[in-house]
Design a protein around this motif. Sequence first.
Motif, mmCIF file in Angstrom:
data_model
loop_
_atom_site.group_PDB
_atom_site.id
_atom_site.type_symbol
_atom_site.label_atom_id
_atom_site.label_comp_id
_atom_site.label_asym_id
_atom_site.label_seq_id
_atom_site.Cartn_x
_atom_site.Cartn_y
_atom_site.Cartn_z
ATOM 1 N N PHE A 129 -59.736 -56.065 -9.915
ATOM 2 C CA PHE A 129 -59.566 -54.620 -10.421
ATOM 3 C C PHE A 129 -60.386 -54.868 -12.002
ATOM 4 O O PHE A 129 -61.322 -54.159 -12.503
ATOM 5 C CB PHE A 129 -58.360 -53.864 -10.947
ATOM 6 N N THR A 130 -60.191 -55.908 -12.706
ATOM 7 C CA THR A 130 -60.827 -56.151 -13.725
ATOM 8 C C THR A 130 -62.288 -56.586 -13.726
ATOM 9 O O THR A 130 -63.248 -55.858 -14.593
ATOM 10 C CB THR A 130 -60.365 -57.402 -14.587
ATOM 11 N N THR A 131 -62.865 -57.182 -12.720
ATOM 12 C CA THR A 131 -64.142 -57.520 -12.277
ATOM 13 C C THR A 131 -64.835 -56.104 -12.108
ATOM 14 O O THR A 131 -65.788 -55.976 -12.337
ATOM 15 C CB THR A 131 -64.168 -58.643 -11.195
ATOM 16 N N ILE A 132 -64.189 -55.403 -10.916
ATOM 17 C CA ILE A 132 -65.010 -54.144 -10.694
ATOM 18 C C ILE A 132 -65.178 -53.250 -11.930
ATOM 19 O O ILE A 132 -66.206 -52.537 -12.130
ATOM 20 C CB ILE A 132 -64.094 -53.559 -9.556
ATOM 21 N N THR A 133 -64.248 -53.022 -12.717
ATOM 22 C CA THR A 133 -64.240 -52.223 -13.846
ATOM 23 C C THR A 133 -65.453 -52.733 -14.895
ATOM 24 O O THR A 133 -65.965 -51.983 -15.456
ATOM 25 C CB THR A 133 -62.964 -52.137 -14.661
ATOM 26 N N SER A 134 -65.415 -53.822 -15.020
ATOM 27 C CA SER A 134 -66.527 -54.550 -15.856
ATOM 28 C C SER A 134 -67.794 -54.242 -15.267
ATOM 29 O O SER A 134 -68.686 -53.901 -16.458
ATOM 30 C CB SER A 134 -66.370 -56.069 -15.853
ATOM 31 N N VAL A 135 -68.199 -54.249 -14.192
ATOM 32 C CA VAL A 135 -69.342 -53.608 -13.503
ATOM 33 C C VAL A 135 -69.649 -52.320 -13.765
ATOM 34 O O VAL A 135 -70.704 -51.784 -14.087
ATOM 35 C CB VAL A 135 -69.384 -53.992 -11.818
ATOM 36 N N LYS A 160 -68.426 -50.436 -16.225
ATOM 37 C CA LYS A 160 -68.541 -50.182 -17.810
ATOM 38 C C LYS A 160 -70.030 -50.872 -18.018
ATOM 39 O O LYS A 160 -70.442 -50.062 -18.870
ATOM 40 C CB LYS A 160 -67.506 -50.970 -18.475
ATOM 41 N N ARG A 161 -70.581 -51.798 -17.530
ATOM 42 C CA ARG A 161 -71.758 -52.157 -17.706
ATOM 43 C C ARG A 161 -72.953 -51.272 -17.252
ATOM 44 O O ARG A 161 -73.908 -51.416 -17.807
ATOM 45 C CB ARG A 161 -72.112 -53.722 -16.718
ATOM 46 N N HIS A 162 -72.593 -50.328 -16.421
ATOM 47 C CA HIS A 162 -73.601 -49.340 -15.884
ATOM 48 C C HIS A 162 -73.282 -47.967 -16.874
ATOM 49 O O HIS A 162 -73.845 -47.109 -16.393
ATOM 50 C CB HIS A 162 -73.453 -49.168 -14.594
ATOM 51 N N GLY A 163 -72.387 -48.276 -17.621
ATOM 52 C CA GLY A 163 -72.240 -46.980 -18.694
ATOM 53 C C GLY A 163 -71.393 -46.060 -18.485
ATOM 54 O O GLY A 163 -71.366 -44.792 -18.807
ATOM 55 N N ALA A 164 -70.401 -46.455 -17.389
ATOM 56 C CA ALA A 164 -69.504 -45.300 -16.891
ATOM 57 C C ALA A 164 -68.314 -45.062 -17.852
ATOM 58 O O ALA A 164 -67.854 -46.117 -18.447
ATOM 59 C CB ALA A 164 -69.066 -45.277 -15.549
ATOM 60 N N ASP A 205 -63.941 -45.526 -7.362
ATOM 61 C CA ASP A 205 -64.909 -44.508 -7.326
ATOM 62 C C ASP A 205 -66.073 -44.545 -8.553
ATOM 63 O O ASP A 205 -65.565 -44.736 -9.597
ATOM 64 C CB ASP A 205 -64.568 -43.216 -7.130
ATOM 65 N N PHE A 206 -67.214 -44.628 -8.256
ATOM 66 C CA PHE A 206 -68.260 -44.540 -9.181
ATOM 67 C C PHE A 206 -69.166 -43.427 -8.991
ATOM 68 O O PHE A 206 -69.845 -43.265 -7.951
ATOM 69 C CB PHE A 206 -69.069 -45.777 -9.382
ATOM 70 N N ASP A 207 -69.276 -42.282 -9.771
ATOM 71 C CA ASP A 207 -69.968 -41.300 -9.590
ATOM 72 C C ASP A 207 -71.172 -40.723 -10.712
ATOM 73 O O ASP A 207 -70.879 -40.914 -11.986
ATOM 74 C CB ASP A 207 -69.160 -39.889 -9.105
ATOM 75 N N ILE A 208 -72.168 -40.333 -10.323
ATOM 76 C CA ILE A 208 -73.205 -39.613 -11.352
ATOM 77 C C ILE A 208 -73.233 -38.260 -11.050
ATOM 78 O O ILE A 208 -73.670 -37.736 -9.982
ATOM 79 C CB ILE A 208 -74.377 -40.592 -11.298
ATOM 80 N N ALA A 209 -73.315 -37.239 -12.034
ATOM 81 C CA ALA A 209 -73.317 -35.996 -11.896
ATOM 82 C C ALA A 209 -74.350 -35.573 -13.006
ATOM 83 O O ALA A 209 -74.335 -35.875 -14.157
ATOM 84 C CB ALA A 209 -71.904 -35.260 -12.422
ATOM 85 N N VAL A 251 -75.117 -50.490 -8.234
ATOM 86 C CA VAL A 251 -73.630 -50.749 -8.488
ATOM 87 C C VAL A 251 -72.752 -51.476 -7.268
ATOM 88 O O VAL A 251 -71.997 -52.205 -7.494
ATOM 89 C CB VAL A 251 -73.121 -49.491 -9.017
ATOM 90 N N VAL A 252 -73.112 -50.756 -5.869
ATOM 91 C CA VAL A 252 -72.312 -51.527 -4.984
ATOM 92 C C VAL A 252 -72.665 -52.757 -4.744
ATOM 93 O O VAL A 252 -71.818 -53.658 -4.731
ATOM 94 C CB VAL A 252 -72.940 -50.479 -3.468
ATOM 95 N N VAL A 253 -73.972 -53.155 -4.828
ATOM 96 C CA VAL A 253 -74.272 -54.650 -4.706
ATOM 97 C C VAL A 253 -73.644 -55.483 -5.687
ATOM 98 O O VAL A 253 -73.095 -56.619 -5.654
ATOM 99 C CB VAL A 253 -75.907 -54.920 -4.677
#
Length: 797
Positions: free
Chosen positions: A205-211, A213-217, A303-307, A322-324
Motif C-alpha cells: 500500500f505504501t509503495t502504490i500510494t507513493s506512485v 502521489k508522485r503523479h500529483g494525485a 483507484d487512480f482517476d483523472i477528471a 501509472v499502471v506500469v
Amino acid sequence: MAQSLKPKYSYESITAAAEQQDLVLRGAKAMARSGYASSASSASSGSSASSASASSTPKPANNNANNSNNNAAPFAFAAIAGRDAQAHQVAEALKDIRRHGGYKVGALAPSSTPQAQAQPQPQPQTTDNSDIAVQIRSVTERIKVLKSEKADKALIDEQVALLKELNQRKAAGGSEDASKKFELKTPKGTRDFSPEEMAIREKMFTTITSVFKRHGAVTIDTPVFELKEILTGKYGEDSKLIYDLKDQGGELSSLRYDLTVPFARFLAMHGISNIKRYHIAKVYRRDNPSVNKGRMREFFQCDFDIAGEYGSMIPDAEILKVVVDVLDAVDIGKFKIKINHRKILDGMFEVCGVPAEKFRAISSAVDKLDKSPWAEVKKEMVSEKGLDEEVADRIEQYVKLCGAVEICDTLEADAKFSSSKRAMEGVADMRLLFKYLDLFGVSNKMSFDLSLARGLDYYTGVIYEAVFESTSDETSGVGSIAAGGRYDELVGMFSPSGKKIPCVGVSVGIERVFAILLAKMRANKATSKPRTTATEVYLVGLGNGHLEDRMKLAKTLWDNGVATEFTFKEKPRRDAQFKVVGEEGIPVSIVFDDAKFGAGKVQVEDNVGEAKEKVVVELKDVVKTVEKFLGRGGSVGGAVVVVGKASRSRSASPAKPAAAVPAAKKAAEEDDFDLFASEDEEEDAEKAALVAQRLKEYNEKKAAKPKPVAKSMVILDVKPWDDETDMKALEANVRGIEMPGLVWGTSKLVAIGYGIKKLQITAVVEDDKVGVDDLSEKIEQFDEFCQSVDVASFNKL
C-alpha cells in the motif's frame, strides 16, 4: 362412481404457512415435470376420499378419466392428528416423489372428507427443533432429486438457500449447549491476515500510494454503501454480484461494487470538474471466491482517476504510465497491458451485422475470450443471445487481431471496417495514444488486443487490462491484476443539470497483486522473511531485570523518535529476550547488567551491521549511539569498551596523519607473512588444489540437497446432507482424491447435532502445488454425499 385421478395427500392441514407454500410449490413443479393434471381438475371429487382403498401409484393426467376408486387418496392427510405424524407423512411423500417422478398437489380441503370433518383441526404450534430437523431432511431429499434429474440451477439454488435458512433456524432454536457447537470461521470469500502477510500488504500500500502521489494525485473517501439506485444499471451482467442491504429506515442501499461509480457520484454531488484523485478502500462482490488466486468477496481496490477537459489521449497515456510504474514498483514480475477502444468494438459489431440493441450483450460474451475458447464464446452468442452464426463468424476474424500500433494500419486497410465512422475515430485515438506511450517509454508493455471488451456499461473510450504472466502453478490462475478505461458520460448520469465531465482511470487489483507477492515470499521464505514490527531497539534486562531502568530508557528513546520495545516481565529470562530480537530482526539491542557493565552503563549492540559492534556507554550517550547504529548520523562518545571485530575503544586510537598512512601500509605488507607456510611451492600448490577440490565437493553436495518445500497442514470439515448419509463412502471418496503435493492424514467424525456427524479430515499440502480452494471444490463434487466443505484450520509447517 368413477372418479378422476385423486391427489395422494393433501397439505392444507399443515398449519405453518411457509411450509405449505414451499411444499405446494415444490409439488406443483414436480407434477408439471411429470405431465400431471392441475389439482383443480380433481377438487370436485374430493368428497369421495372417504372410500379410498389401498394406495396405488398415481398416473399421468392423460389416462382415462373414468378411473376406479383404486386411484383415490388412501387417506385424508388432514385427518392425521399430531404434527409429528404429519411431518412423517411429508417425508414419506418426498420419497414417493423420487420413486415416481412426481404427484399431484391436492386441493382437498379438510372438510372434503368425513374423516376430516370428524377430526378437530390441529391448532398452530410453535415449530420445535424436531420439526425443523424433519424439514431439513425433506429439503435435503429434494435437492438430491433435483440434482439427479439435472434440474434448472436456479431451482436447485433456491432449495439450497432454503436448506441454509432451516439450518440457521435450527441453530437459533437449539439447546443451551449450542454455543459450544458454534464454528469459528470467516464468511466465504473473506479472510484474516497474519502479521507477516500484513507486513507485505502495508509495504504494498505504501509503495502504490507513493506512485500515485508522485503523479500529483490527492485522495478522497466515500461511504462503504451507496443508495441502490446509484449502483443499479452501471455494471452490465455483473450487476447480479452487488450486495443489497435490508431496508433499515426507508432507503434501499447496497455495498459498493467498485470505487468508480461512487467517485462519479462524488464529482456530481460536489460540483467538481477537475481532479486527479486516488482512493484505496474495500469493495464487495457476490463472486465465486478463490483465496489462492486473490478472488474475494471483500477486497481492496486501489483507484487512480483523472477528471476534466484535457487534450485527447493525454490523460489516458498518463494513466497507463501509472499502471506500469505501480506494477514495477511492487516488483510483481512479468506482465502485459491489453488495450482496446470501445468505439472500435462498437464499430466492429456494426460492420459485422450485430443489432445495436445486442452490442452490450455480445461485448460481454467477447470479454470472456481470455478465459474460454472461441467455440464456447460463439456458442453463447448464438445459443443464448440469439446472434446469427454468420455474424459470429465475422466477429471472429477481428477479435483474433493482436499486436501494437500496426493493428491501426490493418484496420484502416480493411474496406468494410473503415466504412464505420466511429470505428475510425477509435483507430485515430489509438494511433495518438501509442505516440504518447512511446514518449513515456511504456509502449513495449502494451498489446493492442481486439478481444478485450470489458463488460462494464459505463466505458466510452479507451479500455485496458493488465495481465500477470505467471511462472508458477500457484499463481497461474491470477490473470487480470489491473483494469480501467475512459468513462465520459458516467458523471452526467448523476448531475442534476446533466453536465458531462470526461474521466479516465484505472483500478489495481490489490488482492491479486498480494496473492502474487505472498507466493513469492513463501518461495523465498528461507532467505527473505519480512519483518512484522517496526521496532528498532529492544531493551534486555539481565540480573534483577532492571524493569524501572528499562521503562525510563524506553521513554527517553520514544521521545527521540526511536521505536523501542521491552518485555513486561519483571525478571525476564535471558534466552527469551534474545529470541525476540532474533525472530523479529530488531536491529539494535540494549543490555542492562550492573554486575558486568557497572551502574549507570549499558551495552548497545548492533545486530545487523557487518562488524556486529557491541559498545558499553553511559546512559546519557545511549541515544547518540543508537542513532549512529541506525544510520541517522552522530558519533559514539564516551565509549569505554568495544567487543567484536573492532577490539579497541574508538577514543583510544588517535587518527594518523595522511602522510603516515602509506608508510604504515607498506610496513604492514612487509610484516605480512605466513609463519606456517612451506618453502616448497609445489607442496603449497598441492594443498591449495586439495582445498579447492574439497570446497567444490562441499558446494556440489550442498547444491544436491533438496530445497525446502513450503507445506501447510489443513483440517477440512466435510458436512453431509443428513444423518442418513453413508459417511464411510464419503470418506472413501475424499481419500480417493489424488493431487501432486497432497497427503491425507487422520480423520474423525464430529457430532454437529440432531444425529448428524461431519467428517473432519487432516491433510498436508505443498503450497505451490495444492490450492485449498481447488481441493475443497473437488470434494464438493461428491454432491450425493457432501453438502459443503469448510476450512477448520490452516497452519504453515
